[in-house]
Design a protein around this motif. Structure first.
Motif, mmCIF file in Angstrom:
data_model
loop_
_atom_site.group_PDB
_atom_site.id
_atom_site.type_symbol
_atom_site.label_atom_id
_atom_site.label_comp_id
_atom_site.label_asym_id
_atom_site.label_seq_id
_atom_site.Cartn_x
_atom_site.Cartn_y
_atom_site.Cartn_z
ATOM 1 N N LEU A 84 14.690 -8.753 -19.349
ATOM 2 C CA LEU A 84 14.012 -7.544 -18.878
ATOM 3 C C LEU A 84 12.579 -7.852 -18.470
ATOM 4 C CD1 LEU A 84 15.303 -4.906 -21.471
ATOM 5 C CD2 LEU A 84 16.039 -5.220 -19.102
ATOM 6 N N ARG A 85 11.917 -8.725 -19.219
ATOM 7 C CA ARG A 85 10.579 -9.173 -18.805
ATOM 8 C C ARG A 85 10.646 -9.923 -17.484
ATOM 9 N NH1 ARG A 85 8.408 -12.687 -23.495
ATOM 10 N NH2 ARG A 85 6.917 -13.206 -21.824
ATOM 11 N N GLY A 86 11.683 -10.723 -17.313
ATOM 12 C CA GLY A 86 11.853 -11.442 -16.057
ATOM 13 C C GLY A 86 12.083 -10.509 -14.886
ATOM 14 N N LEU A 87 12.864 -9.439 -15.089
ATOM 15 C CA LEU A 87 13.075 -8.455 -14.028
ATOM 16 C C LEU A 87 11.761 -7.810 -13.627
ATOM 17 C CD1 LEU A 87 16.371 -6.669 -15.170
ATOM 18 C CD2 LEU A 87 16.058 -8.103 -13.148
ATOM 19 N N HIS A 88 10.948 -7.486 -14.629
ATOM 20 C CA HIS A 88 9.642 -6.900 -14.323
ATOM 21 C C HIS A 88 8.762 -7.897 -13.573
ATOM 22 C CE1 HIS A 88 5.424 -5.733 -15.205
ATOM 23 N NE2 HIS A 88 5.898 -4.527 -14.995
ATOM 24 N N TYR A 89 8.864 -9.166 -13.936
ATOM 25 C CA TYR A 89 8.069 -10.208 -13.269
ATOM 26 C C TYR A 89 8.406 -10.272 -11.782
ATOM 27 C CZ TYR A 89 6.612 -14.958 -11.954
ATOM 28 O OH TYR A 89 6.060 -16.038 -11.318
ATOM 29 N N PHE A 90 9.680 -10.250 -11.456
ATOM 30 C CA PHE A 90 10.070 -10.347 -10.047
ATOM 31 C C PHE A 90 9.899 -9.023 -9.317
ATOM 32 C CE2 PHE A 90 12.368 -14.095 -11.713
ATOM 33 C CZ PHE A 90 11.830 -15.044 -10.853
ATOM 34 N N GLN A 91 9.965 -7.901 -10.058
ATOM 35 C CA GLN A 91 9.679 -6.624 -9.427
ATOM 36 C C GLN A 91 8.235 -6.568 -8.942
ATOM 37 O OE1 GLN A 91 12.769 -5.112 -8.767
ATOM 38 N NE2 GLN A 91 11.838 -3.201 -9.407
ATOM 39 N N THR A 92 7.327 -7.225 -9.644
ATOM 40 C CA THR A 92 5.897 -7.188 -9.306
ATOM 41 C C THR A 92 5.407 -8.562 -8.822
ATOM 42 O OG1 THR A 92 5.314 -7.657 -11.622
ATOM 43 C CG2 THR A 92 5.487 -5.344 -10.973
ATOM 44 N N TYR A 93 6.310 -9.369 -8.276
ATOM 45 C CA TYR A 93 5.949 -10.735 -7.880
ATOM 46 C C TYR A 93 4.852 -10.735 -6.803
ATOM 47 C CZ TYR A 93 6.597 -15.664 -6.676
ATOM 48 O OH TYR A 93 6.404 -17.010 -6.461
ATOM 49 N N ASP A 94 4.922 -9.778 -5.882
ATOM 50 C CA ASP A 94 3.951 -9.718 -4.783
ATOM 51 C C ASP A 94 2.755 -8.828 -5.122
ATOM 52 O OD1 ASP A 94 5.622 -11.314 -3.187
ATOM 53 O OD2 ASP A 94 6.794 -9.560 -2.605
ATOM 54 N N TRP A 95 2.578 -8.551 -6.385
ATOM 55 C CA TRP A 95 1.559 -7.601 -6.811
ATOM 56 C C TRP A 95 0.167 -8.007 -6.346
ATOM 57 C CZ3 TRP A 95 -2.635 -7.810 -10.252
ATOM 58 C CH2 TRP A 95 -3.119 -6.585 -10.697
ATOM 59 N N LEU A 96 -0.246 -9.256 -6.551
ATOM 60 C CA LEU A 96 -1.597 -9.684 -6.210
ATOM 61 C C LEU A 96 -1.851 -9.592 -4.715
ATOM 62 C CD1 LEU A 96 -4.301 -10.857 -7.099
ATOM 63 C CD2 LEU A 96 -3.318 -13.158 -6.881
ATOM 64 N N PHE A 97 -0.885 -10.041 -3.899
ATOM 65 C CA PHE A 97 -1.041 -9.978 -2.447
ATOM 66 C C PHE A 97 -1.183 -8.532 -1.973
ATOM 67 C CE2 PHE A 97 1.370 -9.072 1.454
ATOM 68 C CZ PHE A 97 0.528 -9.659 2.387
ATOM 69 N N LEU A 98 -0.311 -7.670 -2.463
ATOM 70 C CA LEU A 98 -0.339 -6.287 -2.011
ATOM 71 C C LEU A 98 -1.592 -5.565 -2.478
ATOM 72 C CD1 LEU A 98 3.415 -5.374 -2.573
ATOM 73 C CD2 LEU A 98 2.258 -5.695 -0.386
ATOM 74 N N MET A 99 -1.985 -5.792 -3.734
ATOM 75 C CA MET A 99 -3.190 -5.141 -4.243
ATOM 76 C C MET A 99 -4.411 -5.568 -3.443
ATOM 77 S SD MET A 99 -2.562 -3.164 -7.025
ATOM 78 C CE MET A 99 -3.875 -3.245 -8.225
ATOM 79 N N SER A 100 -4.530 -6.864 -3.174
ATOM 80 C CA SER A 100 -5.682 -7.370 -2.420
ATOM 81 C C SER A 100 -5.702 -6.797 -1.013
ATOM 82 C CB SER A 100 -5.641 -8.900 -2.365
ATOM 83 O OG SER A 100 -5.625 -9.458 -3.658
ATOM 84 N N THR A 101 -4.525 -6.753 -0.379
ATOM 85 C CA THR A 101 -4.450 -6.236 0.984
ATOM 86 C C THR A 101 -4.856 -4.775 1.044
ATOM 87 O OG1 THR A 101 -2.670 -7.787 1.512
ATOM 88 C CG2 THR A 101 -2.923 -5.878 2.944
ATOM 89 N N VAL A 102 -4.363 -3.985 0.117
ATOM 90 C CA VAL A 102 -4.678 -2.552 0.113
ATOM 91 C C VAL A 102 -6.162 -2.323 -0.141
ATOM 92 C CG1 VAL A 102 -4.268 -0.390 -1.107
ATOM 93 C CG2 VAL A 102 -2.342 -1.865 -0.537
ATOM 94 N N ILE A 103 -6.741 -3.061 -1.080
ATOM 95 C CA ILE A 103 -8.170 -2.893 -1.377
ATOM 96 C C ILE A 103 -9.021 -3.251 -0.159
ATOM 97 C CG2 ILE A 103 -10.085 -3.817 -2.734
ATOM 98 C CD1 ILE A 103 -8.105 -4.084 -5.066
ATOM 99 N N MET A 104 -8.680 -4.365 0.490
ATOM 100 C CA MET A 104 -9.441 -4.756 1.681
ATOM 101 C C MET A 104 -9.261 -3.739 2.799
ATOM 102 S SD MET A 104 -11.148 -7.318 0.838
ATOM 103 C CE MET A 104 -11.823 -7.661 2.469
ATOM 104 N N GLY A 105 -8.070 -3.174 2.901
ATOM 105 C CA GLY A 105 -7.847 -2.159 3.918
ATOM 106 C C GLY A 105 -8.687 -0.915 3.684
ATOM 107 N N TYR A 106 -8.725 -0.458 2.430
ATOM 108 C CA TYR A 106 -9.527 0.724 2.122
ATOM 109 C C TYR A 106 -11.018 0.457 2.318
ATOM 110 C CZ TYR A 106 -5.883 3.810 0.355
ATOM 111 O OH TYR A 106 -4.810 4.645 0.254
ATOM 112 N N LEU A 107 -11.494 -0.705 1.890
ATOM 113 C CA LEU A 107 -12.908 -1.029 2.082
ATOM 114 C C LEU A 107 -13.247 -1.105 3.570
ATOM 115 C CD1 LEU A 107 -13.485 -3.735 -0.694
ATOM 116 C CD2 LEU A 107 -14.301 -1.373 -0.673
ATOM 117 N N GLY A 108 -12.361 -1.708 4.346
ATOM 118 C CA GLY A 108 -12.585 -1.773 5.787
ATOM 119 C C GLY A 108 -12.620 -0.396 6.415
ATOM 120 N N TRP A 109 -11.729 0.477 5.972
ATOM 121 C CA TRP A 109 -11.708 1.834 6.498
ATOM 122 C C TRP A 109 -12.999 2.570 6.152
ATOM 123 C CZ3 TRP A 109 -9.752 5.403 9.572
ATOM 124 C CH2 TRP A 109 -9.896 6.740 9.253
#
Length: 983
Positions: free
Chosen positions: A441-466
């Motif tokens: 179950l921990r492994g499922l959560h790990y892969f569910q959020t595998y792209d978490w860092l990329f997506l979080m960084s992209t969204v933050i940069m997008g909002y700051l740019g806006w």
């Protein structure tokens, strides 16, 4: 001018696209579909403890109301209580939000927690087909609601199913007959099967599942509340139906190999709603008995001790059983709702559903330790298979793949468990298999959020740019700030040669990123998230000469404005942080309006010493509104208060209109009345019509509530009258007088019938309180703008203005609008406070269950989630429209460009959005995670939401008149209030 307008259209479209996409990013970060294909079922390799299973799901049955004794000291469900004492096991099944019918049934029957994308289909259709216990059964017989049974049985070739018509789901009546229909339909089916050899052969096979969906408690809970006699009597009816069904099944299948499971998909709050993580909604009953099920055992003192086990709703295991349940001395076994699917599969000897994340509750099973260990081992391999499949998919599409380290040696773990079973160490095998499930179950959560860092960084940069992009646009287009001279600006910014290299570099960077995302087979939305962020920052750097000139201006300009900038920034930051805090504590608005009442009264009194009545009105109105956020979100029915609120609305409108008419005879204060020259003033006719509509709506509130109290269905003619009253009243303000005060009174009256018909208690009075505070806002702004005595609009320095827009509207085209100054930030801040208190005044906008669904019963009683949801949104929208209309009036009064003020609102909102983005959680209780995500989603949606509100409010306020003597008419608001002192 046209070029600027096209640029602003592009900017608005870009903002809508960015915020809409970044709202979707939350689903990619936290809510990826849990369904994964390409796996094979894991056989349990045990002898089935039961040949068939009967599943009863009492929709909306709350655990405490089911378990507790009645007022006569006897159980409300005597048959099932006798089962718990003599034959089976019982406990609390903990559901996970969203506590809605479809997610709950998916968790019970399929073993996983619902893919949130199903909400876009009303929780009815399957966005992705999934495996379930019904799929694995030999045959399935299912009867019940048309909203649930087709989800699992439509298209299932080995099922016999039937549902009643959706018209049966009438919230105005006692819905317990829906449960009687399901019980009687099963009885008729079994009777008819005796004359049909094929059906009889099918249901005589092993692996049969009989499913009865019982909707009565849910419908009665919504309509009459779970503490009502109707709801409590429905529990007894369900108990009698279960008893008769068990007797029927035992007579039809006399082999004694039938297992029974009784549970619920979700509970019900005291106000008749569900959806959030309140314990009243997440705690449901679970009773299991029959073939293969362990019998009851006496509870030991240790059972009331917290053993530290947390469930999906983050409640601890074995909370003290209340004395009122009469089960204190019978051992209680709590489980997660998703654990029911592997339990049913094991009882029938079937493989667990492929995407199940439940853990087999062996405490319910009456099988030997060897079979328990084998069943748990099969359960662990089934959950592990999901992790391995997700790992394979991610590895095949990732350049630098990082596996889930704790499961790197999973083969050794499987071999170890198998050896433990072979050597007869069944207890150790059980524990090892359980630990493997937890790791998986921990492994499922790990892969569910595998792209978490990329997506979080992209969204933050997008909002700051806006934010930077919008800030530069406001500075350039809507202010007098000497950013650049016209000649120098054309040389620096008009030269496209300097922009081309930056845009080329941005395009190349985006192209490289897209190729990388394509190699990784990333979803198309990933490209959109990154593309928007790159585009915004490319445009910002392409305008670097503008930024460079801004720095030069700051260095060469006197710093006299610096303290004002710092003070405004501090105040804005404080207000925004208070608004963030208000998402967690509604009482923050009480403090805000207590302070606002004092500040507003002081501002008015300092500039209007001869009008002492007005400061008292300002103070009283703000303090009146401040009381509502101290009230509970659980609104009690109070028809008299709703009807009385309608009278208050009419009284306030009549007083305002009368005072306005009284001052209209004075040429220095006269308003423009659309040029009517008829003997009978058309505006008065319209006003009288609106008053009659409000009175009629108040009367219909009383009439329709009386029908509900008598448990009668709401007549169609009454529904049509209510729809007509609401629809007609909304259209009338468009034809009202164009004077500011008269138009606002007309809007206030126009939306009152709809709001009253959708009200059940004190929220109807909130409508009046909000309207008074909006009037106070306009009063205070007029004081700030015009000072003590009537005067023309303030003289604005326009010589250095970069923005001389062509205003819209009939009369305002004769004069240019004023440029936005730093002090006008207060207008945007006031709008944000008011638009948020419009949410929190009567509920918590972060919780779907905080708004009363019974509000819609005067328009529709037959269950329809889309129409009911739309009506509930209309109720929520009405205060927003009032706030936005007042905002339009304020910008017209101050001669400010409304679109420019809109951009300031969005700029401030996005500061809050980024704050909430950092508050999003992926650990802790599911309720906290869901709440944090909903907070971010609400703020991210504000750019779209406010734009929609502006579009709607412009229909009513686009032609507000403030010409010649009408420029002074805002002071009439002050005089009309003050005249109360003399009349």
């Amino acid at each position: 001018m046209e070029r600027r307008r096209r640029r602003e259209v592009v900017l608005v479209v870009l903002g809508v696209a960015l915020h809409s996409l970044y709202m979707l990013s939350i689903f990619d970060i936290y809510f990826k579909s849990p369904i994964v294909s390409g796996m094979e079922p894991e056989p349990l390799r045990i002898r089935p403890p039961a040949n068939r299973l009967v599943l009863f799901i009492a929709d909306g049955m709350r655990a405490d109301k089911f378990f507790e004794m009645g007022p006569n000291g006897k159980p409300r469900a005597p048959f099932l209580h006798s089962i718990m004492h003599n034959k089976g096991r019982w406990g609390v099944s903990h559901a996970r939000p969203p506590t809605e019918s479809r997610p709950g049934h998916v968790a019970i029957i399929a073993g996983f927690y619902e893919d949130p994308s199903a909400v876009t289909k009303g929780w009815k259709a399957n966005p992705v087909e999934f495996d379930s216990v019904f799929n694995r059964s030999r045959h399935t017989v299912a009867f019940g609601s048309p909203d649930i049974v087709p989800i699992f049985c439509s298209g299932l070739p080995h099922s016999y199913s039937d549902s009643y018509s959706t018209e049966f789901e009438d919230f105005a009546t006692d819905a317990s007959f829906l449960d009687e229909w399901a019980f009687q339909r099963l009885e008729r089916f079994l009777h008819e099967s005796k004359s049909d050899p094929k059906i009889q052969r099918d249901i005589k096979d092993d692996g049969l599942i009989v499913f009865l969906h019982l909707l009565g408690c849910d419908t009665n809970g919504h309509a009459h509340r779970p503490y009502s006699d109707i709801y409590l009597n429905n529990i007894n009816l369900v108990d009698r139906g279960v008893e008769s069904t068990v007797k029927l099944m035992e007579e039809y299948f006399p082999d004694g190999k039938t297992a029974y499971v009784f549970t619920s998909d979700h509970g019900m709050s005291n106000k008749g709603s569900h959806g959030d993580g309140d314990p009243q909604n997440t705690e449901t009953p679970i009773v299991v008995w029959g073939s293969g099920v362990r019998g009851p055992e006496m509870a030991s003192p240790e059972d009331d001790v917290d053993d530290g086990v947390l469930f999906v709703d983050q409640h601890t295991h074995h909370e003290t059983t209340p004395e009122s349940w009469g089960l204190k001395y019978i051992e209680r076994t709590d489980i997660n709702q998703g654990d029911i699917a592997p339990l049913m599969s094991t009882l029938l000897g079937l493989p667990c559903p492929l995407n199940s994340v439940g853990m087999l509750p062996v405490e319910f099973l009456s099988i030997d330790k060897k079979d328990q260990a084998k069943a748990m081992f099969g359960n662990s391999k089934q959950v592990l298979d999901q992790v391995l499949r997700k790992s394979q998919l991610k590895k095949a599409t990732t350049l630098f793949f990082k596996p889930f380290t704790p499961l790197v040696g999973y083969r050794l773990m499987l071999v170890h468990i198998d050896q433990l079973i072979s050597s007869g160490q069944f207890e150790s095998a059980l524990q090892s298999a359980q630990e493997l499930i937890k790791l998986a179950l921990r492994g499922l959560h790990y892969f569910q959020t595998y792209d978490w860092l990329f997506l979080m960084s992209t969204v933050i940069m997008g909002y700051l740019g806006w934010i930077v992009y919008v800030f530069l646009h406001i500075i350039q287009s809507y202010t007098n700030f000497p950013l650049y001279s016209r000649q120098k600006g054309r040389r620096m910014l008009g030269n496209s040669f300097g922009k081309r290299p930056v845009r080329l570099a941005g395009g190349l960077f985006m192209g490289a990123c897209s190729l990388l995302l394509l190699f990784q087979r990333a979803p198309p939305l990933y490209h959109a998230y990154l593309g928007l962020a790159v585009f915004l920052w490319t445009e910002i750097f392409a305008n670097y000469p503008l930024l460079q000139n801004l720095g030069n201006v700051i260095q060469s300009t006197k710093v006299s404005w610096l303290p004002q900038v710092i003070l405004t920034s501090l105040i804005s930051f404080l207000v925004l942080e208070l608004l963030v805090a208000s998402f967690f504590r509604r009482e923050v608005y009480t403090v805000i309006f207590l302070i606002a009442g004092i500040v507003g009264a002081v501002v008015v009194s300092c500039n209007m010493r001869d009008l002492s009545m007005v400061p008292a009105f300002v103070w009283a109105s703000c303090w009146f509104l401040s009381a509502f956020t101290l009230m509970p979100t659980q609104i009690c029915d109070n028809t008299a208060l709703v009807v009385g609120s309608g009278m208050v609305v009419v009284t306030i409108a009549i007083i305002g209109r009368w005072l306005d008419h009284m001052y209209a005879s004075d040429p220095s204060w006269k308003l423009k009345f659309c040029g009517s020259s008829s003997k009978v003033d058309k505006s008065w006719l319209l006003f009288c019509t609106q008053v009659l509509l409000v009175l009629a709506a108040s009367w219909m509130v009383w009439v329709t509530t009386s029908y509900r109290a008598e448990k009668k269905g709401l007549p169609l003619v009454h529904q049509l009258i209510n729809w007509s009253l609401a629809g007609l009243s909304i259209l009338l303000p468009i034809k009202s007088s164009r004077g500011m005060l008269l138009r606002l009174i007309s809007i206030f009256l126009g939306f009152a019938p709809l709001f009253l018909l959708l009200s059940i208690g004190y929220e109807a009075l909130f409508y009046t309180a909000l309207g008074l505070v909006l009037l106070v806002w306009i009063l205070v702004e007029s004081v700030v703008c015009h000072s003590v005595v009537p005067s023309l609009s303030p003289k604005w320095e326009r010589s250095n203005s970069n923005y001389l827009p062509e205003p819209t509207g009939t009369q305002s085209s004769k004069a240019a609008l004023c440029s936005i100054e730093l002090q006008h930030t207060r207008v945007a801040l006031c709008f944000l406070v008011l638009i948020n208190v419009a949410f929190f005044g009567t509920g918590n906008m972060a919780s779907v269950a905080s708004f009363e669904i019974s509000s819609v019963y005067r328009f529709i009683t037959i269950f329809d989630p889309f129409i009911m949801g739309a009506l509930l949104l209309c109720k929520i929208f009405v205060p927003f429209i009032l706030v936005t209309c007042a905002f339009s009036a304020v910008t017209r009064l101050l001669e400010l460009p409304r679109l420019g003020c809109y951009f300031i609102v969005i700029l401030l909102s996005d500061v809050m959005t980024i704050h909430f983005f950092f508050l999003v959680k992926n650990t802790g209780s599911w309720m906290d995670i869901g709440q944090s995500i909903s907070h971010f989603g609400i703020m991210s949606a504000q750019v779209v939401f406010v734009l929609l509100l502006f579009a709607l409010s412009s229909v009513f306020t686009h032609d507000l008149d403030l010409s010649s003597s009408e420029e002074r008419s805002a002071l009439l608001l002050l005089q009309t209030i003050n005249s109360l002192k003399y009349h």
